[in-house]
Design a protein around this motif. Structure first.
Motif, PDB file in Angstrom:
ATOM      1  N   ILE A   1      25.001   5.506  19.966  1.00 34.24           N
ATOM      2  CA  ILE A   1      26.465   5.491  20.575  1.00 34.24           C
ATOM      3  C   ILE A   1      26.972   4.131  20.047  1.00 34.24           C
ATOM      4  CG2 ILE A   1      27.970   5.778  22.477  1.00 34.24           C
ATOM      5  CD1 ILE A   1      26.167   7.571  23.618  1.00 34.24           C
ATOM      6  N   TRP A   2      26.203   3.015  20.411  1.00 39.93           N
ATOM      7  CA  TRP A   2      26.997   1.742  20.006  1.00 39.93           C
ATOM      8  C   TRP A   2      27.172   1.585  18.550  1.00 39.93           C
ATOM      9  CZ3 TRP A   2      23.703  -2.823  18.496  1.00 39.93           C
ATOM     10  CH2 TRP A   2      24.411  -3.801  18.334  1.00 39.93           C
ATOM     11  N   GLN A   3      26.360   2.121  17.763  1.00 37.82           N
ATOM     12  CA  GLN A   3      26.408   1.864  16.246  1.00 37.82           C
ATOM     13  C   GLN A   3      27.616   2.791  15.813  1.00 37.82           C
ATOM     14  OE1 GLN A   3      24.916  -0.170  14.136  1.00 37.82           O
ATOM     15  NE2 GLN A   3      23.569  -0.974  15.633  1.00 37.82           N
ATOM     16  N   MET A   4      27.780   3.970  16.422  1.00 39.45           N
ATOM     17  CA  MET A   4      28.912   5.072  16.100  1.00 39.45           C
ATOM     18  C   MET A   4      30.300   4.336  16.606  1.00 39.45           C
ATOM     19  SD  MET A   4      27.255   8.632  17.062  1.00 39.45           S
ATOM     20  CE  MET A   4      29.106   9.559  16.858  1.00 39.45           C
ATOM     21  N   VAL A   5      30.302   3.540  17.608  1.00 41.69           N
ATOM     22  CA  VAL A   5      31.767   2.698  17.835  1.00 41.69           C
ATOM     23  C   VAL A   5      31.665   1.636  17.024  1.00 41.69           C
ATOM     24  CG1 VAL A   5      32.765   1.442  19.879  1.00 41.69           C
ATOM     25  CG2 VAL A   5      31.318   3.355  20.541  1.00 41.69           C
ATOM     26  N   LYS A   6      30.739   0.843  16.678  1.00 49.16           N
ATOM     27  CA  LYS A   6      31.144  -0.041  15.696  1.00 49.16           C
ATOM     28  C   LYS A   6      31.586   0.322  14.346  1.00 49.16           C
ATOM     29  CE  LYS A   6      28.295  -3.329  14.961  1.00 49.16           C
ATOM     30  NZ  LYS A   6      27.041  -4.126  14.596  1.00 49.16           N
ATOM     31  N   ILE A   7      31.097   1.657  13.932  1.00 50.98           N
ATOM     32  CA  ILE A   7      31.502   2.123  12.659  1.00 50.98           C
ATOM     33  C   ILE A   7      32.865   2.766  12.819  1.00 50.98           C
ATOM     34  CG2 ILE A   7      31.049   4.215  11.122  1.00 50.98           C
ATOM     35  CD1 ILE A   7      28.262   4.161  11.689  1.00 50.98           C
TER      36      ILE A   7
ATOM     37  N   LEU B   1       8.665   7.791  28.583  1.00 52.62           N
ATOM     38  CA  LEU B   1       9.334   8.374  27.200  1.00 52.62           C
ATOM     39  C   LEU B   1      10.910   8.710  27.364  1.00 52.62           C
ATOM     40  CD1 LEU B   1       6.516  10.820  26.300  1.00 52.62           C
ATOM     41  CD2 LEU B   1       6.997   9.052  25.112  1.00 52.62           C
ATOM     42  N   THR B   2      11.106   9.173  28.845  1.00 55.03           N
ATOM     43  CA  THR B   2      12.644   9.482  28.885  1.00 55.03           C
ATOM     44  C   THR B   2      13.484   8.061  28.722  1.00 55.03           C
ATOM     45  OG1 THR B   2      12.122  11.326  30.549  1.00 55.03           O
ATOM     46  CG2 THR B   2      14.132  10.120  30.758  1.00 55.03           C
ATOM     47  N   LEU B   3      12.957   6.962  29.139  1.00 54.58           N
ATOM     48  CA  LEU B   3      13.656   5.908  29.128  1.00 54.58           C
ATOM     49  C   LEU B   3      13.830   5.357  27.628  1.00 54.58           C
ATOM     50  CD1 LEU B   3      14.680   3.269  30.540  1.00 54.58           C
ATOM     51  CD2 LEU B   3      12.486   2.475  30.423  1.00 54.58           C
ATOM     52  N   ILE B   4      12.809   5.610  26.802  1.00 53.49           N
ATOM     53  CA  ILE B   4      12.898   5.380  25.380  1.00 53.49           C
ATOM     54  C   ILE B   4      13.951   6.053  24.769  1.00 53.49           C
ATOM     55  CG2 ILE B   4      11.664   5.556  23.331  1.00 53.49           C
ATOM     56  CD1 ILE B   4      11.002   3.144  24.900  1.00 53.49           C
ATOM     57  N   ILE B   5      14.081   7.611  24.896  1.00 55.03           N
ATOM     58  CA  ILE B   5      15.089   8.471  24.472  1.00 55.03           C
ATOM     59  C   ILE B   5      16.555   7.763  24.922  1.00 55.03           C
ATOM     60  CG2 ILE B   5      15.881  10.682  24.668  1.00 55.03           C
ATOM     61  CD1 ILE B   5      13.024  11.615  24.989  1.00 55.03           C
TER      62      ILE B   5
ATOM     63  N   PHE C   1      17.447   4.889  22.856  1.00 54.64           N
ATOM     64  CA  PHE C   1      17.662   5.323  21.484  1.00 54.64           C
ATOM     65  C   PHE C   1      18.959   5.752  21.511  1.00 54.64           C
ATOM     66  CE2 PHE C   1      13.137   5.548  20.044  1.00 54.64           C
ATOM     67  CZ  PHE C   1      12.997   4.208  19.809  1.00 54.64           C
ATOM     68  N   ILE C   2      19.590   6.802  22.312  1.00 51.45           N
ATOM     69  CA  ILE C   2      20.844   7.417  22.307  1.00 51.45           C
ATOM     70  C   ILE C   2      21.837   6.336  22.632  1.00 51.45           C
ATOM     71  CG2 ILE C   2      22.289   8.991  23.943  1.00 51.45           C
ATOM     72  CD1 ILE C   2      19.916  10.713  24.288  1.00 51.45           C
ATOM     73  N   ALA C   3      21.722   5.233  23.514  1.00 54.37           N
ATOM     74  CA  ALA C   3      22.684   4.412  23.728  1.00 54.37           C
ATOM     75  C   ALA C   3      22.893   3.420  22.727  1.00 54.37           C
ATOM     76  CB  ALA C   3      22.030   3.454  25.020  1.00 54.37           C
TER      77      ALA C   3
END
Length: 353
Positions: A17-23, A5-9, A12-14
Protein backbone atom coordinates in the motif's frame (compact mmCIF):
# COMPACT_ATOMS: atom_id res chain seq x y z
CA UNK A 1 3.73 -20.02 13.80
CA UNK A 2 0.29 -18.95 12.52
CA UNK A 3 0.60 -15.62 14.31
CA UNK A 4 4.07 -15.07 12.82
CA UNK A 5 2.87 -15.79 9.26
CA UNK A 6 -0.11 -13.47 9.77
CA UNK A 7 2.23 -10.71 10.91
CA UNK A 8 4.45 -11.19 7.83
CA UNK A 9 1.44 -11.04 5.50
CA UNK A 10 0.13 -7.85 7.15
CA UNK A 11 3.61 -6.32 6.84
CA UNK A 12 3.81 -7.14 3.13
CA UNK A 13 0.34 -5.66 2.54
CA UNK A 14 1.35 -2.46 4.35
CA UNK A 15 4.52 -2.17 2.22
CA UNK A 16 2.47 -2.71 -0.98
CA UNK A 17 0.00 0.00 0.00
CA UNK A 18 2.87 2.37 0.82
CA UNK A 19 4.47 1.77 -2.59
CA UNK A 20 1.14 2.35 -4.35
CA UNK A 21 0.68 5.66 -2.52
CA UNK A 22 4.18 6.76 -3.62
CA UNK A 23 3.37 5.88 -7.25
CA UNK A 24 0.10 7.83 -7.03
CA UNK A 25 1.90 10.90 -5.63
CA UNK A 26 4.50 10.77 -8.43
CA UNK A 27 1.71 10.55 -11.00
CA UNK A 28 0.24 13.82 -9.70
CA UNK A 29 3.42 15.83 -10.31
CA UNK A 30 2.76 18.61 -12.78
CA UNK A 31 -1.02 18.41 -12.49
CA UNK A 32 -2.97 21.61 -12.18
CA UNK A 33 -4.78 20.54 -9.02
CA UNK A 34 -3.78 22.73 -6.06
CA UNK A 35 -3.44 21.29 -2.55
CA UNK A 36 -5.09 24.46 -1.17
CA UNK A 37 -8.77 24.00 -0.33
CA UNK A 38 -11.21 26.07 -2.40
CA UNK A 39 -14.52 27.59 -1.31
CA UNK A 40 -16.23 24.59 -2.90
CA UNK A 41 -14.09 22.19 -0.84
CA UNK A 42 -14.89 24.09 2.35
CA UNK A 43 -18.62 24.13 1.56
CA UNK A 44 -18.66 20.38 0.92
CA UNK A 45 -16.84 19.73 4.19
CA UNK A 46 -19.19 22.05 6.07
CA UNK A 47 -22.24 20.14 4.81
CA UNK A 48 -20.51 16.85 5.60
CA UNK A 49 -20.01 18.04 9.18
CA UNK A 50 -23.74 18.76 9.52
CA UNK A 51 -24.52 15.42 7.89
CA UNK A 52 -22.30 13.63 10.38
CA UNK A 53 -23.99 15.51 13.24
CA UNK A 54 -27.37 14.25 12.04
CA UNK A 55 -25.91 10.75 11.70
CA UNK A 56 -24.58 10.56 15.28
CA UNK A 57 -27.87 11.87 16.68
CA UNK A 58 -29.82 9.37 14.57
CA UNK A 59 -27.63 6.42 15.57
CA UNK A 60 -27.91 7.46 19.24
CA UNK A 61 -31.72 7.61 19.11
CA UNK A 62 -31.86 4.30 17.20
CA UNK A 63 -29.57 2.64 19.76
CA UNK A 64 -31.78 3.76 22.63
CA UNK A 65 -34.93 2.73 20.75
CA UNK A 66 -33.86 -0.70 19.49
CA UNK A 67 -31.03 -1.72 21.81
CA UNK A 68 -31.58 0.30 24.97
CA UNK A 69 -32.81 -1.35 28.15
CA UNK A 70 -34.67 1.49 29.80
CA UNK A 71 -34.58 2.37 32.59
CA UNK A 72 -30.82 2.33 32.32
CA UNK A 73 -30.47 0.38 35.57
CA UNK A 74 -33.08 -1.96 37.01
CA UNK A 75 -33.57 -5.24 38.86
CA UNK A 76 -31.25 -4.46 41.75
CA UNK A 77 -31.68 -6.96 44.57
CA UNK A 78 -29.84 -5.29 47.45
CA UNK A 79 -30.74 -2.55 49.88
CA UNK A 80 -28.11 -0.17 48.53
CA UNK A 81 -28.83 -1.04 44.88
CA UNK A 82 -31.42 1.70 44.11
CA UNK A 83 -29.08 4.42 45.46
CA UNK A 84 -26.21 3.16 43.31
CA UNK A 85 -28.50 2.90 40.28
CA UNK A 86 -29.69 6.46 40.87
CA UNK A 87 -26.09 7.70 40.94
CA UNK A 88 -25.40 5.90 37.67
CA UNK A 89 -28.53 7.33 36.00
CA UNK A 90 -27.67 10.89 37.09
CA UNK A 91 -24.12 10.49 35.74
CA UNK A 92 -25.39 9.11 32.42
CA UNK A 93 -27.98 11.91 32.04
CA UNK A 94 -25.34 14.59 32.71
CA UNK A 95 -22.94 12.98 30.22
CA UNK A 96 -25.71 12.68 27.60
CA UNK A 97 -26.74 16.35 27.93
CA UNK A 98 -23.15 17.61 27.78
CA UNK A 99 -22.36 15.37 24.79
CA UNK A 100 -25.48 16.54 22.92
CA UNK A 101 -24.72 20.24 23.43
CA UNK A 102 -20.97 20.10 22.76
CA UNK A 103 -21.30 17.94 19.64
CA UNK A 104 -23.92 20.32 18.24
CA UNK A 105 -21.72 23.36 18.86
CA UNK A 106 -18.65 21.64 17.41
CA UNK A 107 -20.32 20.64 14.14
CA UNK A 108 -22.50 23.76 13.79
CA UNK A 109 -19.56 26.14 14.21
CA UNK A 110 -17.57 24.12 11.66
CA UNK A 111 -20.51 24.65 9.27
CA UNK A 112 -21.21 28.30 10.06
CA UNK A 113 -17.61 29.48 10.03
CA UNK A 114 -16.43 27.51 7.02
CA UNK A 115 -13.58 29.03 5.03
CA UNK A 116 -14.65 31.57 2.39
CA UNK A 117 -12.49 33.73 0.20
CA UNK A 118 -12.10 37.23 1.63
CA UNK A 119 -13.74 36.31 4.92
CA UNK A 120 -11.77 37.12 8.06
CA UNK A 121 -12.27 35.39 11.39
CA UNK A 122 -13.15 37.45 14.45
CA UNK A 123 -11.65 36.04 17.63
CA UNK A 124 -10.93 37.03 21.21
CA UNK A 125 -7.39 36.57 22.41
CA UNK A 126 -8.66 36.63 26.00
CA UNK A 127 -12.12 36.53 27.57
CA UNK A 128 -12.20 36.14 31.34
CA UNK A 129 -15.98 35.64 31.45
CA UNK A 130 -15.94 32.72 29.03
CA UNK A 131 -12.93 31.14 30.75
CA UNK A 132 -14.68 31.44 34.12
CA UNK A 133 -17.84 29.81 32.73
CA UNK A 134 -16.14 26.79 31.15
CA UNK A 135 -13.94 26.36 34.24
CA UNK A 136 -16.43 26.73 37.08
CA UNK A 137 -19.42 24.95 35.52
CA UNK A 138 -17.56 21.61 35.03
CA UNK A 139 -15.94 21.99 38.46
CA UNK A 140 -19.32 22.43 40.17
CA UNK A 141 -20.96 19.55 38.25
CA UNK A 142 -18.06 17.15 38.83
CA UNK A 143 -17.74 18.14 42.49
CA UNK A 144 -21.45 17.43 42.96
CA UNK A 145 -21.14 14.00 41.35
CA UNK A 146 -18.00 13.15 43.33
CA UNK A 147 -19.49 14.22 46.67
CA UNK A 148 -22.70 12.30 45.92
CA UNK A 149 -20.60 9.28 44.97
CA UNK A 150 -18.54 9.50 48.18
CA UNK A 151 -21.67 9.58 50.34
CA UNK A 152 -23.10 6.62 48.40
CA UNK A 153 -19.83 4.67 48.73
CA UNK A 154 -19.59 5.42 52.46
CA UNK A 155 -23.17 4.26 53.04
CA UNK A 156 -22.39 0.98 51.24
CA UNK A 157 -19.03 0.24 52.83
CA UNK A 158 -19.76 1.17 56.44
CA UNK A 159 -21.40 -2.08 57.54
CA UNK A 160 -22.82 -1.73 61.05
CA UNK A 161 -21.71 -4.90 62.82
CA UNK A 162 -24.17 -4.17 65.64
CA UNK A 163 -26.89 -5.31 63.19
CA UNK A 164 -25.50 -8.86 63.57
CA UNK A 165 -24.62 -9.36 59.89
CA UNK A 166 -24.12 -12.87 58.57
CA UNK A 167 -20.37 -13.37 58.16
CA UNK A 168 -19.40 -15.22 54.98
CA UNK A 169 -15.99 -15.75 53.44
CA UNK A 170 -15.63 -15.81 49.66
CA UNK A 171 -12.53 -17.79 48.73
CA UNK A 172 -11.22 -17.33 45.18
CA UNK A 173 -8.84 -19.61 43.35
CA UNK A 174 -8.17 -20.48 39.74
CA UNK A 175 -10.88 -21.17 38.62
CA UNK A 176 -13.65 -21.58 41.18
CA UNK A 177 -15.22 -20.09 44.27
CA UNK A 178 -15.80 -21.48 47.73
CA UNK A 179 -18.04 -19.99 50.42
CA UNK A 180 -17.30 -20.39 54.14
CA UNK A 181 -19.87 -19.69 56.84
CA UNK A 182 -19.04 -19.00 60.48
CA UNK A 183 -21.43 -21.65 61.82
CA UNK A 184 -23.44 -21.31 65.03
CA UNK A 185 -21.12 -18.66 66.51
CA UNK A 186 -21.12 -16.67 63.25
CA UNK A 187 -17.35 -16.31 63.64
CA UNK A 188 -14.91 -17.46 60.99
CA UNK A 189 -11.98 -19.52 62.19
CA UNK A 190 -8.41 -18.49 61.43
CA UNK A 191 -7.11 -19.50 58.01
CA UNK A 192 -3.96 -19.26 55.95
CA UNK A 193 -3.03 -20.66 52.54
CA UNK A 194 0.07 -22.21 54.12
CA UNK A 195 -2.23 -24.46 56.16
CA UNK A 196 -3.89 -26.03 53.11
CA UNK A 197 -3.67 -29.80 53.42
CA UNK A 198 -5.26 -31.59 50.49
CA UNK A 199 -4.61 -35.01 52.06
CA UNK A 200 -6.86 -34.06 54.99
CA UNK A 201 -9.37 -32.21 52.78
CA UNK A 202 -8.44 -28.89 54.41
CA UNK A 203 -8.88 -27.10 51.09
CA UNK A 204 -9.09 -23.53 52.45
CA UNK A 205 -6.24 -23.71 54.94
CA UNK A 206 -8.29 -23.42 58.12
CA UNK A 207 -6.45 -23.60 61.44
CA UNK A 208 -7.57 -26.96 62.77
CA UNK A 209 -6.60 -25.93 66.31
CA UNK A 210 -8.81 -22.84 66.31
CA UNK A 211 -12.10 -23.46 68.21
CA UNK A 212 -13.93 -20.99 65.98
CA UNK A 213 -13.04 -23.05 62.91
CA UNK A 214 -14.62 -26.27 64.14
CA UNK A 215 -18.20 -25.33 63.21
CA UNK A 216 -17.34 -23.48 59.98
CA UNK A 217 -19.19 -24.67 56.88
CA UNK A 218 -17.57 -24.76 53.43
CA UNK A 219 -19.84 -24.87 50.37
CA UNK A 220 -19.73 -24.52 46.60
CA UNK A 221 -23.07 -22.69 46.52
CA UNK A 222 -23.81 -19.38 48.19
CA UNK A 223 -27.08 -19.20 50.17
CA UNK A 224 -28.22 -15.89 51.66
CA UNK A 225 -31.27 -15.12 53.83
CA UNK A 226 -33.35 -12.28 52.45
CA UNK A 227 -33.49 -9.11 54.54
CA UNK A 228 -30.43 -9.93 56.66
CA UNK A 229 -27.20 -7.92 56.31
CA UNK A 230 -24.29 -9.97 54.99
CA UNK A 231 -20.63 -9.08 55.51
CA UNK A 232 -18.30 -10.80 53.07
CA UNK A 233 -14.65 -11.43 53.91
CA UNK A 234 -12.71 -12.16 50.73
CA UNK A 235 -9.46 -14.07 50.15
CA UNK A 236 -7.55 -15.23 47.09
CA UNK A 237 -5.32 -18.29 46.97
CA UNK A 238 -3.30 -17.44 43.87
CA UNK A 239 -3.83 -14.35 41.69
CA UNK A 240 -5.95 -11.21 41.76
CA UNK A 241 -9.65 -12.03 41.39
CA UNK A 242 -12.71 -9.82 41.72
CA UNK A 243 -15.94 -10.92 43.40
CA UNK A 244 -18.71 -9.48 41.23
CA UNK A 245 -22.40 -9.91 42.04
CA UNK A 246 -24.15 -7.74 39.44
CA UNK A 247 -27.74 -7.91 40.70
CA UNK A 248 -26.57 -6.90 44.18
CA UNK A 249 -24.46 -4.03 42.78
CA UNK A 250 -21.46 -5.46 44.60
CA UNK A 251 -17.85 -5.87 43.52
CA UNK A 252 -14.62 -6.15 45.47
CA UNK A 253 -11.14 -7.36 44.56
CA UNK A 254 -9.87 -10.57 46.17
CA UNK A 255 -6.18 -9.94 46.78
CA UNK A 256 -3.61 -12.65 47.61
CA UNK A 257 -2.13 -12.14 51.07
CA UNK A 258 -4.87 -9.91 52.49
CA UNK A 259 -8.56 -9.88 53.40
CA UNK A 260 -10.94 -7.45 51.71
CA UNK A 261 -14.60 -7.01 52.60
CA UNK A 262 -17.92 -5.85 51.22
CA UNK A 263 -21.41 -5.94 52.71
CA UNK A 264 -25.01 -5.67 51.55
CA UNK A 265 -28.53 -6.72 52.45
CA UNK A 266 -30.36 -8.93 49.91
CA UNK A 267 -33.92 -7.70 49.32
CA UNK A 268 -35.35 -10.00 46.63
CA UNK A 269 -35.39 -13.79 46.82
CA UNK A 270 -34.38 -15.87 43.83
CA UNK A 271 -37.96 -17.08 43.37
CA UNK A 272 -39.36 -13.54 43.45
CA UNK A 273 -36.78 -12.33 40.94
CA UNK A 274 -37.73 -15.17 38.61
CA UNK A 275 -41.27 -13.75 38.59
CA UNK A 276 -40.05 -10.31 37.53
CA UNK A 277 -41.45 -9.55 34.03
CA UNK A 278 -38.11 -8.16 32.79
CA UNK A 279 -36.26 -11.27 33.94
CA UNK A 280 -38.90 -13.54 32.42
CA UNK A 281 -38.56 -11.74 29.08
CA UNK A 282 -34.77 -12.11 29.10
CA UNK A 283 -35.01 -15.79 30.06
CA UNK A 284 -37.49 -16.35 27.22
CA UNK A 285 -35.11 -14.72 24.73
CA UNK A 286 -32.20 -16.86 25.96
CA UNK A 287 -34.23 -20.06 25.74
CA UNK A 288 -35.37 -19.17 22.21
CA UNK A 289 -31.71 -18.97 21.19
CA UNK A 290 -30.89 -22.21 23.00
CA UNK A 291 -33.74 -24.04 21.26
CA UNK A 292 -32.19 -23.06 17.95
CA UNK A 293 -28.99 -24.79 19.08
CA UNK A 294 -30.73 -27.76 20.70
CA UNK A 295 -28.62 -30.52 19.15
CA UNK A 296 -25.34 -28.78 19.91
CA UNK A 297 -26.29 -28.14 23.55
CA UNK A 298 -27.58 -31.67 24.15
CA UNK A 299 -24.44 -33.11 22.53
CA UNK A 300 -22.40 -31.35 25.22
CA UNK A 301 -24.59 -32.92 27.90
CA UNK A 302 -25.91 -29.56 29.13
CA UNK A 303 -29.40 -28.61 30.25
CA UNK A 304 -31.37 -27.26 27.32
CA UNK A 305 -33.57 -24.71 29.08
CA UNK A 306 -32.03 -21.86 31.05
CA UNK A 307 -33.40 -20.81 34.45
CA UNK A 308 -32.46 -17.53 36.10
CA UNK A 309 -30.10 -17.60 39.06
CA UNK A 310 -28.08 -14.92 40.81
CA UNK A 311 -24.39 -15.46 40.14
CA UNK A 312 -21.07 -14.67 41.73
CA UNK A 313 -18.60 -13.97 38.91
CA UNK A 314 -14.92 -13.15 38.64
CA UNK A 315 -14.48 -9.72 37.07
CA UNK A 316 -10.71 -9.90 36.65
CA UNK A 317 -9.06 -11.77 33.78
CA UNK A 318 -7.36 -14.32 36.02
CA UNK A 319 -6.29 -16.97 33.50
CA UNK A 320 -7.40 -19.18 30.64
CA UNK A 321 -10.57 -20.45 32.37
CA UNK A 322 -11.58 -17.07 33.82
CA UNK A 323 -14.82 -17.11 31.80
CA UNK A 324 -15.99 -20.21 33.67
CA UNK A 325 -15.35 -18.92 37.19
CA UNK A 326 -18.78 -18.50 38.73
CA UNK A 327 -20.89 -19.68 41.64
CA UNK A 328 -24.67 -19.82 42.05
CA UNK A 329 -26.23 -17.51 44.64
CA UNK A 330 -29.56 -18.46 46.17
CA UNK A 331 -31.48 -15.83 48.14
CA UNK A 332 -34.20 -17.41 50.25
CA UNK A 333 -36.23 -16.93 53.39
CA UNK A 334 -34.60 -17.30 56.80
CA UNK A 335 -36.44 -20.58 57.36
CA UNK A 336 -35.23 -22.02 54.06
CA UNK A 337 -31.69 -20.85 54.81
CA UNK A 338 -31.74 -22.47 58.26
CA UNK A 339 -33.02 -25.74 56.80
CA UNK A 340 -30.27 -25.71 54.17
CA UNK A 341 -27.59 -24.94 56.75
CA UNK A 342 -28.64 -27.92 58.89
CA UNK A 343 -27.89 -30.19 55.93
CA UNK A 344 -24.30 -28.96 55.60
CA UNK A 345 -21.26 -30.71 57.04
CA UNK A 346 -19.15 -28.89 59.65
CA UNK A 347 -15.45 -28.37 59.02
CA UNK A 348 -14.41 -30.65 61.86
CA UNK A 349 -16.51 -33.47 60.36
CA UNK A 350 -15.25 -32.92 56.81
CA UNK A 351 -11.57 -33.61 57.52
CA UNK A 352 -10.03 -36.85 56.41
CA UNK A 353 -8.97 -38.69 59.55
Amino acid sequence: MTAFLTLIIVLFIAIAIWQMVKIFDLAQVGSSKSPVATDKDNTINAYLMMGFLIFIYAITIASFWYLGDLPLMSNSASEHGPGLDNLMIISMVVIFIVQTITQFLLHYFAYKYKGEKGKKALFYADNNTLEAIWTFVPVIVLAGLIIYGLFTWTAIMNVDESDDPLIVELYAQQFNWKARYGGEDNTLGLANVRLIDIDRANILGLDEADPNAQDDVITTELHLPVGRPVLFKMRSQDVLHSAYMPHFRAQMNCVPGMITQFGFTPTVTTEDMRQNPDIQEKVANINAIRLGKKEEIEARGQELMYEFDYLLLCNKICGKSHYNMQMKIIVETQEEYDAWMKEQKLFKDSLTK
